[in-house]
Every structure is written in structure tokens, then in C-alpha cells.
Design an enzyme around this catalytic site. Structure first.
Site, mmCIF file in Angstrom:
data_model
loop_
_atom_site.group_PDB
_atom_site.id
_atom_site.type_symbol
_atom_site.label_atom_id
_atom_site.label_comp_id
_atom_site.label_asym_id
_atom_site.label_seq_id
_atom_site.Cartn_x
_atom_site.Cartn_y
_atom_site.Cartn_z
ATOM 1 N N SER A 36 -1.808 4.753 -2.072
ATOM 2 C CA SER A 36 -2.823 4.530 -1.088
ATOM 3 C C SER A 36 -2.512 4.882 0.242
ATOM 4 C CB SER A 36 -2.933 2.956 -1.274
ATOM 5 O OG SER A 36 -3.387 2.211 0.201
ATOM 6 N N TYR A 38 0.580 -4.926 0.834
ATOM 7 C CA TYR A 38 -0.043 -4.095 -0.168
ATOM 8 C C TYR A 38 0.431 -2.648 0.219
ATOM 9 C CZ TYR A 38 -3.775 -1.171 -1.985
ATOM 10 O OH TYR A 38 -4.502 0.059 -2.649
ATOM 11 N N LYS A 74 2.424 -0.308 -2.386
ATOM 12 C CA LYS A 74 2.093 1.117 -2.723
ATOM 13 C C LYS A 74 3.214 2.107 -2.488
ATOM 14 C CE LYS A 74 -2.134 1.050 -4.580
ATOM 15 N NZ LYS A 74 -2.063 1.203 -6.087
#
Ligand code: NAI
Length: 310
Positions: free
Chosen positions: A153, A166, A170
Site C-alpha cells: 500500500s 497499517y 504493509k
């Protein structure tokens, strides 16, 4: 160009009950692939579970005359990863490609995020990718063929406020991709990563906190349909893809390679380390990319680059 076909090929798509994963599963099924549509069917945070998401996508594929089965296991456990791959083997006797797409989301200011949030994200994105790929790997190695797609991402590659946990998960996915790309290629297992941008259940929930503050996002709404990324991911999962260890961004209808590069930098004496002052004095030179840069293909390649550029 000849149409790219998945006839006779078995592909696992994790988190395929909606959003990007659904678009990937449908693209591959339309091209003749036999698809395991995996989805836990829980909340965006990754809690709970239901069969409805995976079942709905399997029904859509069947309605179009394609071949698919549903699987509801969580990627977050080793046993779940094994059952997902066993579903492919039990039904069709082989596994050709894994698209590691399943993902959950926790976001907010760093001080509000908890160690549990981080653990949950690492469990689904990083360990989940590990678990499913680990179960498929020996089969791919034995047949001398495999394609594995990893999902990173821009939060993990480029950085975004509110998405620290997050992004960490990733980033971990990328570390795994870098290692397995090098390890898999000699065995015909080609690993690559996608860096998608699409409207989905997940991005609807994140909404205001991140994309909402991005003034450019409004230009791209039409291309946020997950079908704008499906072609890239299907290609990376196909026989037609013959390169490994790449990362590819899909944004605004543009597909492009993303890479890690090193500047020419400042070379000191090999007998005496550069001092703090020498580094500070040449900081602009160390950072300067206007004189070009190199793109190391793997660990040893950076050694080669420094050795050759003296
Ligand atoms: P989504 O929320 O529609 O899809 C993710 C799917 O994964 C959901 O259907 C969910 O039920 C499933 N899932 C969650 N935990 C699972 C588990 N433990 N086991 C199996 N399935 C599980 O969101 P979207 O946007 O389609 O995301 C797909 C992937 O793309 C995710 O890895 C996400 O992090 C990544 N991504 C998405 C971007 C975007 O702009 N939509 C941007 C960058 C990355």
C-alpha cells in the site's frame, strides 16, 4: 497479442469477497481460471466472520459460467492458510497462483492506536501473506512453477498520517516479498507486489481520516473502481508475467513500477569512517538524486554497485 488465459490454472485469491479481491477473482475466472474465493467475511477491522461475502462472489462467477469455490478461513493462522490451499488441491488438484489480498484496517493518531491494533494488522497482512504462501510454496516448488502476488500500500511504501500501524504491516509484506522473490525465482516461482488505489469497503471506512484530506483524490474517483487494478494483478498472476521482484502502482488509470533507489552518495576512505561533521557538511550531496541513482535488484546487488562505482 494473444489473449492471456488462465485455462487449466488454479488461483487462490484471499479476501476476494468484495473490493479489489472480487475484481481479481472475476477477471481470472472470465479468463478460464479455477478460483478459490477466500474471505473471512468479518468487519473492516477484522473482527467476526460470515460466509456471505465469499458466497456472493462465487455465485457471480457461476452466473457468468466460470469456475469458483468459496473458502471462509482466516489467513491469519497457519492452519487457515493450509486449509485455503487444501481447498484448491482437494477440488482441482493443483495450485498455480496465490493472490495475497486479504486485509483489515485500523487507523487513527499514533497515540490512539494500541499494540492490539498493530498485532491484528500484522496478523492479517504480514502473517496472513506468510501463512497462505507458505502452504502453497512446496507445491509450486515441486511443479517448478508459481506466481505469488503480494499486496502492499502507499501507506507502507510512501507513508500517510493516521496509518502508521497499517503502514507497518504493509511494510512487513514488502520485506517478505523481497525475500521470497529472490528465493522463488530459481524455482519458477515469480513474486511481485501491487500497490493499489481503489474504492472499497475498507477505503469507505477510512474515508475522511486520510483520502478526504488529499486534494488530488477528487481527480481519480472514476478510476477507483477496483476493475482498474484487476488487469495488473491478473497479469502478475499469469504465465504471461516473466519478471519477478517488482512492485507496481495502480493509480488514476496509470500502472507504473515503484522501486527503491540509492543515490551516488558520499564515499569516504575505506580505512577511516566518515565523521559526523563530514556527513553533516555533505548532507545535501548524500541526499542529492539529481546526479542519478542506482536501483539495487537485491542485497548483493547494492554491494556490486558500491564496489563498481568506487
Ligand atoms: P476490502 O475490505 O473490500 O477487502 C478486504 C477483504 O479481506 C474483505 O472482504 C475482508 O473480509 C477480507 N479479510 C479481512 N481479514 C481477513 C482474514 N483474516 N482472512 C481472510 N479474509 C480477510 O478492501 P480492499 O480495498 O479491496 O483491500 C484489498 C487489499 O488491498 C487489502 O490488502 C488492502 O490493505 C489493500 N489495499 C487497498 C487499497 C485501496 O485503495 N483500496 C490501497 C492499498 C492497499
Amino acid at each position: 497479442m494473444e489473449p492471456i488465459s488462465f485455462a487449466g490454472q488454479v488461483v487462490v485469491v484471499t479476501g476476494a469477497g468484495g473490493g479489489l479481491g472480487r475484481a481479481y477473482a472475476m477477471e481470472i475466472a472470465r479468463r478460464g481460471g479455477q478460483v478459490v474465493v477466500n474471505d473471512l467475511g468479518g468487519s473492516v477491522a477484522g473482527e467476526g466472520g460470515s460466509k456471505g461475502y465469499a458466497d456472493a462472489v462465487v455465485a457471480e462467477i457461476h452466473n457468468e459460467g466460470g469456475q469458483a469455490i468459496a473458502n471462509y478461513d482466516s489467513v491469519a493462522t497457519a492452519a487457515g492458510g493450509r486449509r485455503i490451499i487444501e481447498a484448491a488441491l482437494d477440488t482441482w488438484g493443483r495450485i498455480d497462483a496465490v493472490i495475497n489480498n486479504a486485509g483489515n484496517m485500523r487507523f487513527g493518531p499514533f497515540e490512539d492506536l494500541t499494540a492490539d491494533d498493530l498485532a491484528s494488522l500484522i496478523a492479517v497482512h504480514a502473517a496472513g501473506t506468510w501463512n497462505v504462501t507458505h502452504a502453497a510454496w512446496p507445491h509450486m516448488k515441486r511443479q517448478g512453477y508459481g506466481r505469488v502476488v503480494f499486496t502492499t500500500s502507499s501507506a507502507g511504501m510512501l507513508g500517510s498520517a493516521m496509518l502508521s500501524a497499517y503502514g507497518a504491516a504493509k511494510g512487513a509484506v514488502m520485506g517478505l516479498m523481497h525475500g521470497l522473490a529472490e528465493e522463488g525465482a530459481p524455482h519458477g516461482i515469480l513474486c511481485n507486489a501491487v500497490m493499489p488505489n481503489a474504492a472499497s469497503r475498507m477505503t469507505a471506512e477510512v474515508g475522511e481520516g486520510t483520502l478526504g484530506e488529499n486534494p488530488w483524490a477528487v481527480n481519480f474517483f472514476q478510476t477507483f473502481n477496483p476493475t482498474f487494478t484487476a488487469g495488473l494483478t491478473a497479469f502478475l498472476a499469469s504465465k504471461a508475467c516473466t519478471t519477478h521482484h517488482g512492485t507496481y502502482s495502480s493509480l488514476g488509470g496509470r500502472i507504473a513500477r515503484v522501486f527503491v533507489a540509492v543515490t551516488g552518495g558520499l564515499r569516504g576512505d575505506s580505512a577511516v569512517p566518515l565523521t559526523v561533521e563530514e556527513i553533516a557538511g555533505k548532507w545535501d550531496l548524500i541526499r542529492d538524486d539529481s546526479r542519478g541513482y542506482a536501483i539495487p535488484a537485491h542485497v548483493a546487488d547494492e554491494f556490486r554497485i558500491v564496489a563498481e562505482t568506487g
